[in-house]
Scaffold this active site. Structure first.
Site, PDB file in Angstrom:
ATOM      1  N   PHE A 221       2.208  -4.354  14.254  1.00 28.03           N
ATOM      2  CA  PHE A 221       0.904  -4.354  13.593  1.00 28.03           C
ATOM      3  C   PHE A 221       0.130  -5.568  14.097  1.00 28.03           C
ATOM      4  O   PHE A 221       0.735  -6.550  14.549  1.00 28.03           O
ATOM      5  CB  PHE A 221       1.087  -4.459  12.069  1.00 28.03           C
ATOM      6  CG  PHE A 221       0.521  -3.290  11.299  1.00 28.03           C
ATOM      7  CD1 PHE A 221       0.910  -1.989  11.577  1.00 28.03           C
ATOM      8  CD2 PHE A 221      -0.395  -3.488  10.280  1.00 28.03           C
ATOM      9  CE1 PHE A 221       0.414  -0.911  10.845  1.00 28.03           C
ATOM     10  CE2 PHE A 221      -0.903  -2.427   9.547  1.00 28.03           C
ATOM     11  CZ  PHE A 221      -0.504  -1.136   9.830  1.00 28.03           C
TER      12      PHE A 221
ATOM     13  N   HIS B 254     -12.032  -3.458   7.761  1.00 27.71           N
ATOM     14  CA  HIS B 254     -10.988  -2.894   8.637  1.00 27.71           C
ATOM     15  C   HIS B 254     -11.683  -2.245   9.828  1.00 27.71           C
ATOM     16  O   HIS B 254     -12.682  -1.538   9.654  1.00 27.71           O
ATOM     17  CB  HIS B 254     -10.192  -1.852   7.846  1.00 27.71           C
ATOM     18  CG  HIS B 254      -8.923  -1.419   8.505  1.00 27.71           C
ATOM     19  ND1 HIS B 254      -8.910  -0.655   9.642  1.00 27.71           N
ATOM     20  CD2 HIS B 254      -7.623  -1.646   8.189  1.00 27.71           C
ATOM     21  CE1 HIS B 254      -7.650  -0.418   9.993  1.00 27.71           C
ATOM     22  NE2 HIS B 254      -6.850  -1.019   9.116  1.00 27.71           N
TER      23      HIS B 254
ATOM     24  N   HIS C 202     -12.469  -3.069   3.308  1.00 27.75           N
ATOM     25  CA  HIS C 202     -11.085  -2.688   3.056  1.00 27.75           C
ATOM     26  C   HIS C 202     -10.372  -3.560   2.050  1.00 27.75           C
ATOM     27  O   HIS C 202      -9.592  -3.077   1.223  1.00 27.75           O
ATOM     28  CB  HIS C 202     -10.352  -2.745   4.397  1.00 27.75           C
ATOM     29  CG  HIS C 202      -8.949  -2.261   4.354  1.00 27.75           C
ATOM     30  ND1 HIS C 202      -8.610  -1.004   3.918  1.00 27.75           N
ATOM     31  CD2 HIS C 202      -7.777  -2.854   4.708  1.00 27.75           C
ATOM     32  CE1 HIS C 202      -7.299  -0.844   4.000  1.00 27.75           C
ATOM     33  NE2 HIS C 202      -6.768  -1.964   4.463  1.00 27.75           N
TER      34      HIS C 202
ATOM     35  N   ARG D 192      -6.565 -11.403   6.346  1.00 28.50           N
ATOM     36  CA  ARG D 192      -5.209 -10.922   6.054  1.00 28.50           C
ATOM     37  C   ARG D 192      -4.660 -10.126   7.233  1.00 28.50           C
ATOM     38  O   ARG D 192      -5.371  -9.305   7.833  1.00 28.50           O
ATOM     39  CB  ARG D 192      -5.235 -10.007   4.820  1.00 28.50           C
ATOM     40  CG  ARG D 192      -3.897  -9.357   4.518  1.00 28.50           C
ATOM     41  CD  ARG D 192      -3.979  -8.455   3.302  1.00 28.50           C
ATOM     42  NE  ARG D 192      -4.730  -7.253   3.534  1.00 28.50           N
ATOM     43  CZ  ARG D 192      -4.201  -6.072   3.864  1.00 28.50           C
ATOM     44  NH1 ARG D 192      -2.909  -5.937   4.031  1.00 28.50           N
ATOM     45  NH2 ARG D 192      -4.970  -5.014   4.033  1.00 28.50           N
TER      46      ARG D 192
HETATM   47  P1  FAD Z   1      -3.742  -1.648  -6.901  1.00 29.49           P
HETATM   48  O1  FAD Z   1      -2.616  -0.960  -6.267  1.00 29.49           O
HETATM   49  O2  FAD Z   1      -5.088  -1.212  -6.552  1.00 29.49           O
HETATM   50  O3  FAD Z   1      -3.658  -1.477  -8.433  1.00 29.49           O
HETATM   51  C1  FAD Z   1      -4.728  -1.898  -9.255  1.00 29.49           C
HETATM   52  C2  FAD Z   1      -4.436  -1.407 -10.640  1.00 29.49           C
HETATM   53  O4  FAD Z   1      -5.326  -2.037 -11.540  1.00 29.49           O
HETATM   54  C3  FAD Z   1      -4.646   0.086 -10.832  1.00 29.49           C
HETATM   55  O5  FAD Z   1      -3.608   0.572 -11.639  1.00 29.49           O
HETATM   56  C4  FAD Z   1      -5.962   0.182 -11.587  1.00 29.49           C
HETATM   57  O6  FAD Z   1      -6.061   1.324 -12.374  1.00 29.49           O
HETATM   58  C5  FAD Z   1      -5.864  -1.068 -12.428  1.00 29.49           C
HETATM   59  N1  FAD Z   1      -7.119  -1.597 -12.939  1.00 29.49           N
HETATM   60  C6  FAD Z   1      -8.183  -2.057 -12.251  1.00 29.49           C
HETATM   61  N2  FAD Z   1      -9.129  -2.493 -13.094  1.00 29.49           N
HETATM   62  C7  FAD Z   1      -8.658  -2.299 -14.355  1.00 29.49           C
HETATM   63  C8  FAD Z   1      -9.169  -2.524 -15.657  1.00 29.49           C
HETATM   64  N3  FAD Z   1     -10.378  -3.048 -15.869  1.00 29.49           N
HETATM   65  N4  FAD Z   1      -8.405  -2.180 -16.719  1.00 29.49           N
HETATM   66  C9  FAD Z   1      -7.183  -1.627 -16.551  1.00 29.49           C
HETATM   67  N5  FAD Z   1      -6.641  -1.403 -15.340  1.00 29.49           N
HETATM   68  C10 FAD Z   1      -7.374  -1.727 -14.255  1.00 29.49           C
HETATM   69  N6  FAD Z   1      -1.652  -3.049   2.739  1.00 29.49           N
HETATM   70  C11 FAD Z   1      -0.494  -3.252   3.425  1.00 29.49           C
HETATM   71  O7  FAD Z   1       0.127  -4.298   3.315  1.00 29.49           O
HETATM   72  N7  FAD Z   1      -0.003  -2.270   4.240  1.00 29.49           N
HETATM   73  C12 FAD Z   1      -0.630  -1.087   4.410  1.00 29.49           C
HETATM   74  O8  FAD Z   1      -0.128  -0.232   5.135  1.00 29.49           O
HETATM   75  C13 FAD Z   1      -1.857  -0.863   3.701  1.00 29.49           C
HETATM   76  N8  FAD Z   1      -2.530   0.299   3.849  1.00 29.49           N
HETATM   77  C14 FAD Z   1      -3.667   0.521   3.093  1.00 29.49           C
HETATM   78  C15 FAD Z   1      -4.320   1.740   3.187  1.00 29.49           C
HETATM   79  C16 FAD Z   1      -5.446   1.995   2.417  1.00 29.49           C
HETATM   80  C17 FAD Z   1      -6.145   3.314   2.535  1.00 29.49           C
HETATM   81  C18 FAD Z   1      -5.943   1.000   1.553  1.00 29.49           C
HETATM   82  C19 FAD Z   1      -7.160   1.227   0.750  1.00 29.49           C
HETATM   83  C20 FAD Z   1      -5.291  -0.221   1.459  1.00 29.49           C
HETATM   84  C21 FAD Z   1      -4.157  -0.475   2.227  1.00 29.49           C
HETATM   85  N9  FAD Z   1      -3.488  -1.690   2.136  1.00 29.49           N
HETATM   86  C22 FAD Z   1      -2.330  -1.886   2.848  1.00 29.49           C
HETATM   87  C23 FAD Z   1      -3.887  -2.677   1.161  1.00 29.49           C
HETATM   88  C24 FAD Z   1      -3.027  -2.526  -0.082  1.00 29.49           C
HETATM   89  O9  FAD Z   1      -2.749  -1.168  -0.312  1.00 29.49           O
HETATM   90  C25 FAD Z   1      -3.708  -3.088  -1.332  1.00 29.49           C
HETATM   91  O10 FAD Z   1      -4.182  -4.367  -1.063  1.00 29.49           O
HETATM   92  C26 FAD Z   1      -2.678  -3.161  -2.443  1.00 29.49           C
HETATM   93  O11 FAD Z   1      -2.100  -1.913  -2.663  1.00 29.49           O
HETATM   94  C27 FAD Z   1      -3.285  -3.681  -3.733  1.00 29.49           C
HETATM   95  O12 FAD Z   1      -2.293  -3.607  -4.709  1.00 29.49           O
HETATM   96  P2  FAD Z   1      -2.522  -4.183  -6.157  1.00 29.49           P
HETATM   97  O13 FAD Z   1      -1.257  -3.976  -6.904  1.00 29.49           O
HETATM   98  O14 FAD Z   1      -3.074  -5.558  -6.062  1.00 29.49           O
HETATM   99  O15 FAD Z   1      -3.670  -3.251  -6.732  1.00 29.49           O
END
Ligand code: FAD
Length: 603
Positions: free
Chosen positions: A121, A236, A380, A415
């Site tokens: 990557f 991205h 992204h 990142r």
């Molecule tokens: P999330 O997984 O987004 O979870 C957020 C949670 O908070 C959700 O449950 C949502 O419902 C909840 N929430 C938000 N606001 C509120 C509120 N006010 N009240 C209650 N609940 C709330 N990263 C990598 O390292 N490798 C990859 O291959 C990769 N691929 C990606 C592909 C795509 C298409 C995308 C969009 C991102 C990718 N990323 C990747 C980035 C990575 O997926 C995200 O940065 C990461 O999943 C974020 O995780 P998180 O647990 O912080 O938040």
């Protein structure tokens, strides 16, 4: 006083993506009661969309890899603006977190001799991304959920938190509403963990889903916590651009990791034209060497398509601006060319990139085993977020913790791909552990009914305004404005205009009119989300104005170079007594000698 459906936990986790689930599992394992709240259905967090993989220096594919190389890569990718301690913990602990996930049932792709397979990557020196085809996030969420089921965690789905409760100078719970019924909910907790993800919906073109409205960032800011590095928004390089209905959907970096190349409308592989000085020694200087790298040749250097995302995105923008883009305003990403190199290439592509194959076939009528994809940059990820202590993940307000994309520090100015999923595991676990500890050391505090009534009145006021605007229109105007004025290439004049536009949008957002009732009312939900989007948009714009240099993901055409004179600093934002955003530059602390030594060694 209306009565509220009230729940009391030792630890409340807001967000059920990778970070939230991992935090909840850990807190529960430490013997405290845990509540988990999420805006959508469990399993539909952003993490499920992650494609390419989890970065961890397991060194299964290349035995030269180790935590020190991963640490140095992360720091270089972040332009050394990262929190060194977080980068150290992340690199050291990611392998253990991945193996733990495997022990909990995750099935990763394997090498021929049965070990976990790791892929290349951008910005990672060695193949480091643990993956499941291009559906890694799905496997991660499935595993965490399956494991979490046995931990006694109470889950509240389709519930949006609108306010953090504060008493005695610390965070003591949260106030929110059930999206389906519109009823208000109150959570009292000794410690609260924010794991709410990013802010992508502040922009028009984004890979992020509707949930990414910067809620955690805004909740923390209004509760008095500091935000940091908000100017660093990652665009991205490869999102879909055609047809218009799918614009912004991510095309994983895994395509380039498997040998995909970028071409302009003249068929030129333009990424060879501009290699940044920091990466010259690590980048192939001819196509053959680049190809050998993607096929695992340890003596080859990475192709320029696998340079960091900020750089690749800017090269693409340059090609488009200078008239060498495609008809729909993108460039071409071609993986089908590997037919010249590999027998059975079509099967190979379908096996390695099944999600991308189906995504393009179904959405764009393109068979990526035979045709190139049209791609362009898409909003992204945000490197900035809630400022936390590196070891404990506690924010600058006691009782409040943050992990995952909503927290700042690990990624600096940019990142590396794959470093988010590992971030969620490493710092989700830490947040859970230290929040549980905090909960054991502190008493539960409730809050007066008057305060709760005030929060419910604030949330309901949109049903009573006389405004002519609807929330969807204001949100769309905000997204257009941020895309145009605070996007991938920035300048002072545009951003000063953005500040003025934000004032007008705030006024309009305060007066949007919501019709109908409280039961599943998307207009109302959007009116509430808008307040968060405006807060994070203002933070991004003000921080981007303040940083008068180009660094990582933040590119100023009026200050195209790095400002060596003023040294390295973070921009920290907090809410003033009067309610304004107060910005200050904070010099970066010096790295401990042993970490600096690693960086010097790897340069
Ligand atoms: P999330 O997984 O987004 O979870 C957020 C949670 O908070 C959700 O449950 C949502 O419902 C909840 N929430 C938000 N606001 C509120 C509120 N006010 N009240 C209650 N609940 C709330 N990263 C990598 O390292 N490798 C990859 O291959 C990769 N691929 C990606 C592909 C795509 C298409 C995308 C969009 C991102 C990718 N990323 C990747 C980035 C990575 O997926 C995200 O940065 C990461 O999943 C974020 O995780 P998180 O647990 O912080 O938040």
């Amino acid at each position: 006083m209306p009565s509220y459906d009230t729940h009391t936990y030792d630890v409340l986790v807001i967000g059920a993506g990778g970070a939230g689930l991992r935090a909840a599992i850990e807190a529960s394992a430490h013997g405290v009661s845990v509540g988990l709240v999420c805006k959508s259905l469990l399993g539909k967090a952003h993490t499920v969309m992650a494609e390419g993989g989890i970065a961890a220096a397991l060194s299964y594919v290349d035995d030269r890899d180790n935590w020190k190389v991963h640490f140095a890569d992360t720091m270089r990718g972040g332009q050394y603006l990262n929190n060194g301690r977080m980068a150290e913990l992340h690199a050291k602990e990611a392998p253990e977190r991945v193996l733990e996930l495997e022990a909990w049932g995750a099935l990763f792709d394997r090498t021929k001799d049965g070990r976990i397979l790791q892929r290349n990557f951008g910005g990672h020196k060695y193949p480091r991304l643990v993956h499941v085809g291009d559906r890694t996030g799905l496997e991660m969420i499935r595993t965490l959920q399956d494991h979490g089921i046995y931990q006694g965690i109470a889950v509240h789905m389709e519930c949006t938190i609108t306010t953090l409760l504060k008493e005695e100078g610390r965070v003591v719970g949260a106030f929110g509403y059930e999206r389906e019924k519109g009823r208000f909910l109150v959570f009292f907790a000794k410690a609260v963990i924010l794991a709410t993800g990013g802010i992508g919906r502040a922009y028009k073109i984004t890979s992020n889903s509707w949930e990414y409205t910067g809620d955690g960032h805004a909740l923390a800011f209004h509760a008095g916590a500091e935000l940091m590095d908000m100017e660093f928004v990652q665009f991205h390089p490869t999102g879909m651009i055609w047809p218009p209905s799918v614009r912004g959907i991510l095309v994983t970096e895994g395509v380039r990791g498997e040998g995909g190349i970028l071409l302009n409308n003249q068929g030129r592989r333009f990424m060879f034209d501009d290699i940044p000085a920091l990466y010259v020694n690590q980048t192939a200087d001819n196509e053959e060497e680049g190809w050998r790298y993607t096929q695992g040749d340890k003596n080859a250097r990475r192709p320029p398509e696998l340079l960091t995302r900020d750089h690749v995105a800017r090269c693409i923008v340059r090609e488009i601006k200078e008239g060498r883009g495609t008809a729909h305003g993108g460039v071409l990403l071609d993986i089908s060319w590997i037919k010249k190199k590999l027998p059975h290439a079509e099967d190979h592509i379908r096996k390695k990139l099944p999600g991308m194959y189906h995504q393009f076939l179904k959405l764009a009528d393109i068979d990526i085993t035979r045709q190139p994809m049209e791609v362009g940059p898409t909003t992204h990820y945000i490197m900035g977020g809630i400022r936390v202590d590196a070891d404990t993940q506690m924010a600058t307000v006691p009782g409040l913790f943050a992990a995952g994309e909503c927290a700042a520090g690990l990624h600096g100015a940019n990142r590396l791909g794959g470093n988010s999923l590992s971030d969620l595991l490493v710092f989700g676990k830490r947040a859970g552990e230290y929040a549980a500890q905090f909960a054991k050391e502190n008493k539960s505090v409730t809050i007066s009914g008057e305060h709760l009534d005030q929060y419910s009145r604030e949330a309901l006021r949109y049903f009573e305004t006389e405004g002519a605007d609807n929330s969807f229109q204001v949100q769309a105007d905000l997204q257009d404005m941020m895309q145009d004025l605070v996007g991938i290439v920035r300048n002072e004049a545009d951003m000063l205009r953005a500040v003025e536009e934000l004032k007008k949008l705030k006024e309009r957002a305060a007066n949007v009119r919501v019709t109908g009732n409280r039961e599943f009312n998307p207009g109302w939900h959007t009116a509430l989300d808008l307040q968060n989007l405006l807060t994070v948009s203002e933070a991004v714009t003000l921080a981007a104005l303040e940083r008068k240099e180009s660094l990582g993901a933040h590119f100023r055409e009026d200050y195209p170079d790095r400002d060596e004179k003023s040294g390295k600093f973070n921009i920290v934002i907090r809410k003033s007594e009067e309610g304004w955003m107060e910005l200050r530059q904070e010099a970066l602390p010096e790295l401990p000698a042993e970490l600096q030594h690693i960086i010097n060694e790897m340069k």
